[in-house]
Design a protein around this motif. Sequence first.
Motif, PDB file in Angstrom:
ATOM      1  N   ASP A   1       0.805  -1.216   0.000  1.00  0.00           N
ATOM      2  CA  ASP A   1       0.000   0.000   0.000  1.00  0.00           C
ATOM      3  C   ASP A   1       0.842   1.273   0.000  1.00  0.00           C
ATOM      4  OD1 ASP A   1      -2.276  -1.550  -0.035  1.00  0.00           O
ATOM      5  OD2 ASP A   1      -2.686  -1.325   2.108  1.00  0.00           O
ATOM      6  N   ASP A   2       2.078   1.195   0.477  1.00  0.00           N
ATOM      7  CA  ASP A   2       2.933   2.388   0.486  1.00  0.00           C
ATOM      8  C   ASP A   2       3.486   2.713  -0.898  1.00  0.00           C
ATOM      9  OD1 ASP A   2       5.029   0.568   0.075  1.00  0.00           O
ATOM     10  OD2 ASP A   2       5.932   0.893   2.033  1.00  0.00           O
ATOM     11  N   GLY A   3       3.279   1.794  -1.872  1.00  0.00           N
ATOM     12  CA  GLY A   3       3.731   2.013  -3.237  1.00  0.00           C
ATOM     13  C   GLY A   3       5.208   1.783  -3.465  1.00  0.00           C
ATOM     14  N   LYS A   4       5.950   1.526  -2.422  1.00  0.00           N
ATOM     15  CA  LYS A   4       7.406   1.337  -2.526  1.00  0.00           C
ATOM     16  C   LYS A   4       7.851  -0.082  -2.179  1.00  0.00           C
ATOM     17  CE  LYS A   4       8.009   5.823  -3.085  1.00  0.00           C
ATOM     18  NZ  LYS A   4       7.641   6.266  -4.379  1.00  0.00           N
ATOM     19  N   SER A   5       7.220  -0.694  -1.199  1.00  0.00           N
ATOM     20  CA  SER A   5       7.605  -2.042  -0.769  1.00  0.00           C
ATOM     21  C   SER A   5       7.095  -3.060  -1.780  1.00  0.00           C
ATOM     22  CB  SER A   5       7.030  -2.340   0.619  1.00  0.00           C
ATOM     23  OG  SER A   5       7.526  -1.409   1.560  1.00  0.00           O
ATOM     24  N   ARG A   6       7.981  -3.961  -2.183  1.00  0.00           N
ATOM     25  CA  ARG A   6       7.656  -4.990  -3.175  1.00  0.00           C
ATOM     26  C   ARG A   6       7.908  -6.358  -2.553  1.00  0.00           C
ATOM     27  NH1 ARG A   6       7.005  -1.535  -7.893  1.00  0.00           N
ATOM     28  NH2 ARG A   6       7.051   0.471  -6.829  1.00  0.00           N
ATOM     29  N   VAL A   7       7.034  -7.306  -2.853  1.00  0.00           N
ATOM     30  CA  VAL A   7       7.184  -8.669  -2.357  1.00  0.00           C
ATOM     31  C   VAL A   7       6.984  -9.623  -3.528  1.00  0.00           C
ATOM     32  CG1 VAL A   7       6.391 -10.404  -0.714  1.00  0.00           C
ATOM     33  CG2 VAL A   7       6.267  -7.971  -0.107  1.00  0.00           C
ATOM     34  N   HIS A   8       7.900 -10.562  -3.668  1.00  0.00           N
ATOM     35  CA  HIS A   8       7.816 -11.605  -4.692  1.00  0.00           C
ATOM     36  C   HIS A   8       7.704 -12.942  -3.966  1.00  0.00           C
ATOM     37  CE1 HIS A   8      10.120  -9.249  -8.014  1.00  0.00           C
ATOM     38  NE2 HIS A   8       9.811  -8.403  -7.041  1.00  0.00           N
TER      39      HIS A   8
END
Length: 101
Positions: A46-53
């Motif tokens: 939701d912060d637009g910066k944190s990414r999870v794969h």
Amino acid sequence: MRGITISYRYDGDEAEWQATIRTFIEAIDADPEAAGKFTYQVAVADDGKSRVHWGRWDSAETLAHVQSQPYFQAFAPKVKQFSGETLTTTGHDITLKSSGW
């Protein structure tokens, strides 16, 4: 079943990031040796910066196959580039899951 969780922060060119992810996932789906045996999912927090794969595979042979492919060898360095110093990875065994996952 084995899996990996990769997380990092990214605030660069969103179009480049999305194109890189899309190309990798399309290559997995088009690879008859990987399709259905190696799955990959990516989320933006939701912060637009944190990414999870999240990657999952059925065997060491499937993982070795995917890692030996040109599409993986192009993708892995890009993820490292996108993440800078924020990259974390956690390998894991999947013990329980709901249907559809």
